[in-house]
Each structure stands twice: as structure tokens, then as C-alpha cells.
Design an enzyme around this catalytic site. Structure first.
Site, short mmCIF file in Angstrom:
data_model
loop_
_atom_site.label_atom_id
_atom_site.label_comp_id
_atom_site.label_asym_id
_atom_site.label_seq_id
_atom_site.Cartn_x
_atom_site.Cartn_y
_atom_site.Cartn_z
CG ASP A 188 -1.02 -9.66 11.02
OD1 ASP A 188 0.10 -9.88 10.53
OD2 ASP A 188 -1.20 -9.33 12.21
CE1 TYR B 210 14.08 -3.84 8.79
CE2 TYR B 210 16.41 -3.41 8.35
CZ TYR B 210 15.09 -3.41 7.93
OH TYR B 210 14.78 -2.97 6.67
CB ALA C 232 18.53 -11.55 13.08
CB SER D 281 -0.94 0.01 1.22
OG SER D 281 -0.19 0.04 2.42
#
Length: 244
Positions: free
Chosen positions: A65, A157, A159, A16
């Protein structure tokens, strides 16, 4: 407007806004019909779909999700009903909440791995049957320069984005004989809302002296969608921040 991807159905997670939106529009400009997955930004997802339709392509916004397996399992069926079987998958959805070694919590670690890495596994597994049935598919996953040099967001982040590269290698090796390619894109800092929320990132720290644009990342995604000989690769597009 080129139409060399005409007849192909693309699913872009987190499509989006930001890099995801740019990739969705670029794939549409190359001829694909596009399903835009999003979690909460309804108006932005609708705006992206409208922009795709203005290019003369079909588009559908699908709320899910993708860190939740039950919601992911429904995604390919929804895309198939609205547009057709998924041929091009872009695993783009991600989060980047800056934390240090001292401040990160186990919950934040788990959430980042779920959204940035596990979701790519879940959506790919769900979309693969369509690709295998067609004998043609493209899996494109967004990693990060943080996977290669640590970055500024935090260990969670770095990893998660390194995991994307390993996952890509596995799919590439296993699926090459079925007409399905798998590649990763590792951007450096890009001028998006995510980068704006990280004041540690400064354009002058890059050799090119500026952040990248979402459109520049999207160009690489379209290349990978078009090319059936590139597989198992991590395409670095980072303004010279990391030299491989």
C-alpha cells in the site's frame, strides 16, 4: 521487439490493471524488466507479470500500500533483490471516487491526496538513491486533464493531480544535472474501469469523439523513459479535451 531499455529496471505502481498494466507491458516490450506494484488485486498482478514474461522479460509482483510510508520504504529493496536497482519509476497508482463540493468529506479528501499525491512523493524518495547512484533515472508520474480544467470527479481528485505536476517540476529542476528526468502525463478520459465508473464522462464530449486507450498512454511513457532531454514537462494526451 525493441530492446533499447534493456538492462533497465522499472517499477510501476498500480501496475496490475488499466493504464499501469499497459505501461508495464510497453516498458517490457522496450526491453525493461518490470516490478508490478499492487495493493489488493493479486490475480491481476500475476497475470500482468505472466504477460511480461511472455515478452521475454523478467517480472515480479510486489504487494504494498504505497500510501503507507512503512510499506513504501521496503519497495526498492524488494525490487533490488528480485530484479536490480530501480531506474525507471512510474507513479501510476490512483483512486477516483466522484464527489461534489457538497458531498465530499474530509476523510475522502485525505485518502485521495494520500493515494494520488503523497504516494508519488514517498515512492520517488525511496527510489531516488538507486537512480542517483547510477547517474541515470526516469520519474514518470500520471496526472490528469482534471489538473488543468477541474474535471468531473471532484475537488479532491483535481487537487491531487495538480499536485503531481508541481512535484514533477521540482524534481526536474533539482535532478536534471544528475542524469535523472522527471515528467508527468496528463491523460483525458481513457477506456478503463475507472472511466467506466464515471457516467458523467461521455466519449462524444471529446473532440476526437472517443475515449483514449491505455496503450496510447503507455506509448508516451515509453517515450519519456527513452528520452533524456525531455524533463519537467506535462505531456497532454486527451483527445483535444484541453488545448495547451
Amino acid at each position: 521487439m525493441s530492446d533499447d531499455l534493456a538492462g533497465k529496471i522499472a517499477l510501476v505502481t498500480g501496475g496490475s490493471r488499466g493504464i499501469g498494466r499497459a505501461i508495464a507491458l510497453a516498458l517490457a516490450a522496450a526491453g525493461a524488466e518490470v516490478a508490478v506494484n499492487y495493493r489488493s488485486r493479486d490475480s491481476e498482478a500475476r497475470e500482468t507479470c505472466e504477460a511480461i514474461r511472455q515478452l521475454g522479460r523478467q517480472a515480479v509482483a510486489i504487494r504494498a500500500d504505497i500510501a503507507r510510508p512503512a510499506e513504501v520504504r521496503q519497495l526498492p529493496a524488494q525490487v533490488r533483490r528480485e530484479l536490480g536497482p530501480v531506474a525507471i519509476l512510474v507513479n501510476n497508482a490512483g483512486i477516483a471516487t466522484a464527489r461534489t463540493i457538497e458531498t465530499i468529506t474530509e476523510q475522502e479528501w485525505d485518502e485521495t491526496l494520500a493515494v494520488n499525491l503523497t504516494s508519488a512523493f514517498l515512492v520517488t524518495q525511496a527510489a531516488l538513491p538507486d537512480m542517483r547512484a547510477a547517474g541515470w533515472g526516469r520519474i514518470i508520474s500520471i496526472s490528469s486533464v482534471a489538473a488543468q480544467m477541474g474535471g468531473v470527479v471532484g475537488p479532491h481528485y483535481a487537487a491531487s493531480k495538480a499536485g503531481i505536476i508541481g512535484l514533477t517540476h521540482y524534481y526536474a529542476a533539482q535532478l536534471a544535472g544528475e542524469g535523472i528526468t522527471a515528467n508527468a502525463i496528463a491523460p483525458g478520459p481513457v477506456a478503463t474501469d475507472m472511466a467506466a465508473a464515471l457516467p458523467q464522462l461521455r466519449p462524444e464530449s471529446l473532440p476526437v469523439g472517443r475515449f483514449g486507450t491505455a496503450a496510447e498512454i503507455a506509448e508516451v511513457a515509453v517515450l519519456l523513459a527513452r528520452n533524456g532531454y525531455i524533463t519537467g514537462q506535462t505531456i497532454n494526451i486527451n483527445g483535444g479535451r484541453y488545448l495547451d
